[in-house]
Design a protein around this motif. Structure first.
Motif, PDB file in Angstrom:
ATOM      1  N   LEU A 125      -6.618  -7.067   1.543  1.00 10.50           N
ATOM      2  CA  LEU A 125      -7.472  -7.110   0.357  1.00 10.50           C
ATOM      3  C   LEU A 125      -7.889  -5.708  -0.068  1.00 10.50           C
ATOM      4  O   LEU A 125      -7.805  -5.344  -1.248  1.00 10.50           O
ATOM      5  CB  LEU A 125      -8.713  -7.963   0.632  1.00 10.50           C
ATOM      6  CG  LEU A 125      -8.528  -9.480   0.661  1.00 10.50           C
ATOM      7  CD1 LEU A 125      -9.836 -10.154   1.024  1.00 10.50           C
ATOM      8  CD2 LEU A 125      -8.019  -9.982  -0.675  1.00 10.50           C
ATOM      9  N   LEU A 126      -8.370  -4.915   0.891  1.00 12.59           N
ATOM     10  CA  LEU A 126      -8.840  -3.572   0.557  1.00 12.59           C
ATOM     11  C   LEU A 126      -7.713  -2.706   0.008  1.00 12.59           C
ATOM     12  O   LEU A 126      -7.870  -2.040  -1.024  1.00 12.59           O
ATOM     13  CB  LEU A 126      -9.458  -2.914   1.790  1.00 12.59           C
ATOM     14  CG  LEU A 126     -10.885  -3.329   2.137  1.00 12.59           C
ATOM     15  CD1 LEU A 126     -11.324  -2.682   3.443  1.00 12.59           C
ATOM     16  CD2 LEU A 126     -11.846  -2.971   1.017  1.00 12.59           C
ATOM     17  N   ASP A 131      -5.063   0.043  -4.636  1.00 14.08           N
ATOM     18  CA  ASP A 131      -3.896   0.310  -5.480  1.00 14.08           C
ATOM     19  C   ASP A 131      -4.048  -0.317  -6.853  1.00 14.08           C
ATOM     20  O   ASP A 131      -3.609   0.245  -7.865  1.00 14.08           O
ATOM     21  CB  ASP A 131      -2.625  -0.215  -4.809  1.00 14.08           C
ATOM     22  CG  ASP A 131      -2.077   0.758  -3.772  1.00 14.08           C
ATOM     23  OD1 ASP A 131      -2.571   1.899  -3.712  1.00 14.08           O
ATOM     24  OD2 ASP A 131      -1.157   0.374  -3.022  1.00 14.08           O
ATOM     25  N   PHE A 132      -4.665  -1.487  -6.886  1.00 18.91           N
ATOM     26  CA  PHE A 132      -4.829  -2.186  -8.164  1.00 18.91           C
ATOM     27  C   PHE A 132      -5.683  -1.370  -9.127  1.00 18.91           C
ATOM     28  O   PHE A 132      -5.297  -1.161 -10.284  1.00 18.91           O
ATOM     29  CB  PHE A 132      -5.463  -3.555  -7.926  1.00 18.91           C
ATOM     30  CG  PHE A 132      -5.645  -4.366  -9.175  1.00 18.91           C
ATOM     31  CD1 PHE A 132      -4.590  -5.094  -9.703  1.00 18.91           C
ATOM     32  CD2 PHE A 132      -6.865  -4.408  -9.828  1.00 18.91           C
ATOM     33  CE1 PHE A 132      -4.748  -5.840 -10.862  1.00 18.91           C
ATOM     34  CE2 PHE A 132      -7.036  -5.151 -10.989  1.00 18.91           C
ATOM     35  CZ  PHE A 132      -5.973  -5.863 -11.503  1.00 18.91           C
ATOM     36  N   TYR A 133      -6.815  -0.893  -8.674  1.00 18.68           N
ATOM     37  CA  TYR A 133      -7.708  -0.163  -9.572  1.00 18.68           C
ATOM     38  C   TYR A 133      -7.251   1.268  -9.831  1.00 18.68           C
ATOM     39  O   TYR A 133      -7.658   1.868 -10.823  1.00 18.68           O
ATOM     40  CB  TYR A 133      -9.132  -0.191  -9.030  1.00 18.68           C
ATOM     41  CG  TYR A 133      -9.819  -1.522  -9.267  1.00 18.68           C
ATOM     42  CD1 TYR A 133     -10.007  -2.000 -10.558  1.00 18.68           C
ATOM     43  CD2 TYR A 133     -10.252  -2.310  -8.210  1.00 18.68           C
ATOM     44  CE1 TYR A 133     -10.620  -3.218 -10.788  1.00 18.68           C
ATOM     45  CE2 TYR A 133     -10.866  -3.530  -8.432  1.00 18.68           C
ATOM     46  CZ  TYR A 133     -11.040  -3.974  -9.727  1.00 18.68           C
ATOM     47  OH  TYR A 133     -11.644  -5.188  -9.957  1.00 18.68           O
ATOM     48  N   TRP A 134      -6.422   1.806  -8.947  1.00 13.02           N
ATOM     49  CA  TRP A 134      -5.886   3.133  -9.215  1.00 13.02           C
ATOM     50  C   TRP A 134      -4.694   3.077 -10.159  1.00 13.02           C
ATOM     51  O   TRP A 134      -4.544   3.956 -11.013  1.00 13.02           O
ATOM     52  CB  TRP A 134      -5.463   3.811  -7.909  1.00 13.02           C
ATOM     53  CG  TRP A 134      -6.570   4.537  -7.223  1.00 13.02           C
ATOM     54  CD1 TRP A 134      -7.498   4.000  -6.369  1.00 13.02           C
ATOM     55  CD2 TRP A 134      -6.903   5.929  -7.332  1.00 13.02           C
ATOM     56  NE1 TRP A 134      -8.375   4.967  -5.948  1.00 13.02           N
ATOM     57  CE2 TRP A 134      -8.033   6.164  -6.504  1.00 13.02           C
ATOM     58  CE3 TRP A 134      -6.347   6.996  -8.018  1.00 13.02           C
ATOM     59  CZ2 TRP A 134      -8.614   7.425  -6.381  1.00 13.02           C
ATOM     60  CZ3 TRP A 134      -6.925   8.252  -7.891  1.00 13.02           C
ATOM     61  CH2 TRP A 134      -8.048   8.462  -7.084  1.00 13.02           C
ATOM     62  N   PHE A 135      -3.858   2.031 -10.037  1.00 11.93           N
ATOM     63  CA  PHE A 135      -2.601   2.039 -10.787  1.00 11.93           C
ATOM     64  C   PHE A 135      -2.248   0.724 -11.482  1.00 11.93           C
ATOM     65  O   PHE A 135      -1.253   0.682 -12.222  1.00 11.93           O
ATOM     66  CB  PHE A 135      -1.444   2.411  -9.845  1.00 11.93           C
ATOM     67  CG  PHE A 135      -1.608   3.734  -9.169  1.00 11.93           C
ATOM     68  CD1 PHE A 135      -1.519   4.909  -9.895  1.00 11.93           C
ATOM     69  CD2 PHE A 135      -1.877   3.811  -7.815  1.00 11.93           C
ATOM     70  CE1 PHE A 135      -1.683   6.146  -9.279  1.00 11.93           C
ATOM     71  CE2 PHE A 135      -2.042   5.035  -7.187  1.00 11.93           C
ATOM     72  CZ  PHE A 135      -1.948   6.204  -7.928  1.00 11.93           C
ATOM     73  N   PHE A 139       2.142  -3.447  -4.366  1.00 12.15           N
ATOM     74  CA  PHE A 139       3.422  -3.834  -3.765  1.00 12.15           C
ATOM     75  C   PHE A 139       3.200  -4.464  -2.386  1.00 12.15           C
ATOM     76  O   PHE A 139       3.444  -3.830  -1.360  1.00 12.15           O
ATOM     77  CB  PHE A 139       4.346  -2.616  -3.671  1.00 12.15           C
ATOM     78  CG  PHE A 139       4.715  -2.037  -5.012  1.00 12.15           C
ATOM     79  CD1 PHE A 139       5.825  -2.495  -5.694  1.00 12.15           C
ATOM     80  CD2 PHE A 139       3.937  -1.043  -5.593  1.00 12.15           C
ATOM     81  CE1 PHE A 139       6.165  -1.975  -6.942  1.00 12.15           C
ATOM     82  CE2 PHE A 139       4.263  -0.510  -6.837  1.00 12.15           C
ATOM     83  CZ  PHE A 139       5.382  -0.986  -7.512  1.00 12.15           C
ATOM     84  N   PRO A 140       2.718  -5.721  -2.351  1.00 13.23           N
ATOM     85  CA  PRO A 140       2.508  -6.400  -1.074  1.00 13.23           C
ATOM     86  C   PRO A 140       3.842  -6.726  -0.391  1.00 13.23           C
ATOM     87  O   PRO A 140       4.785  -7.200  -1.038  1.00 13.23           O
ATOM     88  CB  PRO A 140       1.772  -7.683  -1.463  1.00 13.23           C
ATOM     89  CG  PRO A 140       1.255  -7.443  -2.847  1.00 13.23           C
ATOM     90  CD  PRO A 140       2.246  -6.530  -3.482  1.00 13.23           C
ATOM     91  N   GLN A 141       3.907  -6.482   0.892  1.00 12.69           N
ATOM     92  CA  GLN A 141       5.074  -6.828   1.685  1.00 12.69           C
ATOM     93  C   GLN A 141       4.754  -8.076   2.499  1.00 12.69           C
ATOM     94  O   GLN A 141       3.784  -8.102   3.255  1.00 12.69           O
ATOM     95  CB  GLN A 141       5.447  -5.679   2.629  1.00 12.69           C
ATOM     96  CG  GLN A 141       6.655  -5.987   3.510  1.00 12.69           C
ATOM     97  CD  GLN A 141       6.913  -4.902   4.536  1.00 12.69           C
ATOM     98  OE1 GLN A 141       6.194  -3.902   4.583  1.00 12.69           O
ATOM     99  NE2 GLN A 141       7.917  -5.094   5.378  1.00 12.69           N
ATOM    100  N   ILE A 142       5.575  -9.130   2.353  1.00 15.57           N
ATOM    101  CA  ILE A 142       5.380 -10.359   3.113  1.00 15.57           C
ATOM    102  C   ILE A 142       6.497 -10.469   4.144  1.00 15.57           C
ATOM    103  O   ILE A 142       7.658 -10.192   3.845  1.00 15.57           O
ATOM    104  CB  ILE A 142       5.338 -11.598   2.198  1.00 15.57           C
ATOM    105  CG1 ILE A 142       6.550 -11.648   1.281  1.00 15.57           C
ATOM    106  CG2 ILE A 142       4.059 -11.601   1.374  1.00 15.57           C
ATOM    107  CD1 ILE A 142       6.580 -12.872   0.388  1.00 15.57           C
ATOM    108  N   ILE A 154       1.133 -10.265   5.921  1.00 16.54           N
ATOM    109  CA  ILE A 154       1.149  -9.637   4.601  1.00 16.54           C
ATOM    110  C   ILE A 154       0.543  -8.247   4.740  1.00 16.54           C
ATOM    111  O   ILE A 154      -0.468  -8.057   5.417  1.00 16.54           O
ATOM    112  CB  ILE A 154       0.380 -10.481   3.558  1.00 16.54           C
ATOM    113  CG1 ILE A 154       0.461  -9.806   2.175  1.00 16.54           C
ATOM    114  CG2 ILE A 154      -1.065 -10.706   3.968  1.00 16.54           C
ATOM    115  CD1 ILE A 154      -0.081 -10.674   1.050  1.00 16.54           C
ATOM    116  N   ALA A 155       1.191  -7.273   4.160  1.00 16.37           N
ATOM    117  CA  ALA A 155       0.721  -5.890   4.180  1.00 16.37           C
ATOM    118  C   ALA A 155       0.941  -5.299   2.800  1.00 16.37           C
ATOM    119  O   ALA A 155       1.460  -5.972   1.896  1.00 16.37           O
ATOM    120  CB  ALA A 155       1.461  -5.089   5.254  1.00 16.37           C
ATOM    121  N   VAL A 156       0.559  -4.058   2.613  1.00 17.17           N
ATOM    122  CA  VAL A 156       0.717  -3.400   1.314  1.00 17.17           C
ATOM    123  C   VAL A 156       1.450  -2.080   1.497  1.00 17.17           C
ATOM    124  O   VAL A 156       1.032  -1.237   2.287  1.00 17.17           O
ATOM    125  CB  VAL A 156      -0.655  -3.151   0.640  1.00 17.17           C
ATOM    126  CG1 VAL A 156      -0.475  -2.355  -0.653  1.00 17.17           C
ATOM    127  CG2 VAL A 156      -1.361  -4.468   0.346  1.00 17.17           C
TER     128      VAL A 156
END
Length: 451
Positions: A125-126, A131-135, A139-142, A154-156
């Motif tokens: 989540l963090l 990344d969401f608010y910066w760009f 790109f979540p990796q499952i 799940i990671a980012v």
């Protein structure tokens, strides 16, 4: 036979029950064609990736610009924490109340709970929100288990290190490349570059296709749409960096430093008439007219040293200064020593209003109410009353839903893949929020689940 079942196409006949059954074909709900984006003209045929910015270093430029600003990173952090709230939880939609609001019940499923713990969901989540608010690109990796029948983690992959592959003939980007040196000369063909299959969020059969894929992991890309951007989105506050207001915020501190470094710390200007020195020389037993230039300079220095000690010694603080002036034969006052105060631009707070205006533009670009984070740098640091903050915060939280839906999209995909939505009717994911209440209700906050 009474238990005989006859099936013909989408129609079946149950002889025992004397009942006909119409089974809606999967084709009835399947779209006639796959969604895709208009293919972008290839301006760099020698490279496999779609560059992010002219030199493939747009994220790095944004980060560098933000690091030179005292507000951007802090404001983004506020947005991240406000959206994160108290984290997410799985829940079940059990119905709707009389106002049409969902009635949610927490889901305490062992398999889901294990997934949340083992994949460290709070970290996802963090990192996703940052990344969401910066760009506006995440790109979540499952990652599948060994059998490939479950997604267990799940990671980012950091957005600033990630790049889309070029579009294929269908207008779809099939891969995502990751390299920490993108923007610094790295290429997709480098051995350090990681290559992931990209799951198309618009693919109707995305769950089934990933199950059939031999890939043990993939990128489930998420983004917030902005007009005219096929590969990489543009966050609204990026416009502030591109504007002259960012240049203003950068120029003002430089001006202040230069002013402090180079401005002589002069509080007063003392003007001494030329007629004083012959008189002073005579008092010292000397004839001014017969003194050389060096002797005159030494005599002046002697008087100025005396004056400087009188004005600067701690013991002399608060003492009075006395000077005499002469009058002409006609009684007119002749020029004597004159002490003139010098205006101090630093004490006046030069460019404070300009700094505040630039800060206001940044907060508007961030979509933040100044009541929530303060009015920005300057003398007036007030941020409104408690009631203003409470109302502004609750309004802000109420408008976060589209952003949260984007962040939760991969979790809903995982729920479908792992069969949780089939096993638990109405399963969904929600953020747990703290809504600010008035003190007359007996508590400062009330925990709510925001859809």
């Amino acid at each position: 036979m009474s238990d005989k079942v006859l099936i013909e196409g989408d129609v079946a006949y149950l002889a025992g029950a004397k009942m006909t059954v119409f089974m809606e074909s999967d084709e009835a709900v399947r779209p006639t064609q796959r969604s895709s984006s208009p293919k972008v003209k290839d301006t760099n045929s020698s490279e496999e990736i779609a560059p992010w910015g002219e030199n493939n270093d747009f994220p790095q430029q944004v980060i560098e610009a933000a690091e030179k600003n005292t507000e951007i990173a802090s404001l983004i952090d506020f947005k991240v924490r406000a959206t994160y709230a108290r984290g997410v939880y799985p829940c079940q939609i059990t119905g709707y109340d009389k106002n049409g609001n969902e009635v949610l019940a927490p889901v305490n499923d062992p398999e889901i709970r294990t997934f949340m713990c083992k994949s460290n969901l709070n970290r996802y989540l963090l990192e996703a929100l940052v990344d969401f608010y910066w760009f506006f690109n995440v790109f979540p990796q499952i990652i599948k288990n060994v059998k490939g029948d479950k997604i267990v983690q799940i990671a980012v992959q950091e957005a600033s290190y990630s790049r889309w592959s070029k579009m294929n003939e269908k207008g779809i980007c099939p891969n995502v490349y990751v390299n920490a040196q993108f923007g610094k000369g790295a290429k997709a063909s480098d051995k350090e570059t990681l290559k992931f299959t990209a799951i198309d969020p618009y693919d109707f059969d995305r769950v089934e296709n990933f199950k059939e894929s031999t890939d043990k992991s993939a990128i489930y890309p998420i983004s917030y749409p902005t007009p005219g951007k096929s590969f990489y989105q543009i966050v609204h506050w990026h416009g502030f960096i591109a504007s002259e207001w960012y240049a203003v915020t950068a120029a003002i501190p430089k001006f202040k430093v230069a002013l402090m470094k180079h401005q002589v710390a002069i509080g007063y200007h003392i003007r001494i008439p030329a007629s004083f020195w012959p008189i002073y020389a005579k008092l010292m037993g000397k004839d001014w007219n017969n003194l050389t230039m060096e002797e005159r300079k030494a005599l002046k220095k002697q008087k100025l040293d005396e004056m400087n000690k009188f004005l600067t010694n701690v013991e002399n603080a608060g003492k009075a200064f006395m000077s005499e002036y002469a009058t002409s034969a006609s009684g007119e006052k002749m020029h004597g020593w004159e002490i003139i105060p010098i205006e101090d631009k630093l004490k006046e707070g030069a460019y404070i209003e300009d700094s505040q205006e630039a800060s206001a533009h940044l907060m508007r670009a961030m979509g933040l109410d100044a009541t929530l984070v303060g009015a920005g740098p300057g003398r007036n640091m007030g941020a409104g009353s408690g009631s203003d903050k409470r109302i502004a915060f609750n309004i802000y939280v109420a408008l976060l839903q589209p952003y949260r839906d984007v962040i939760l999209e991969p979790l809903n995909f995982i729920s479908d893949y792992n069969g949780w939505t089939e096993r638990i009717e109405g399963l969904t994911w929600r953020f747990r929020e703290a809504k600010l209440e008035t003190l007359d209700k007996g508590q400062g906050t009330a925990v709510e689940q925001i859809n």
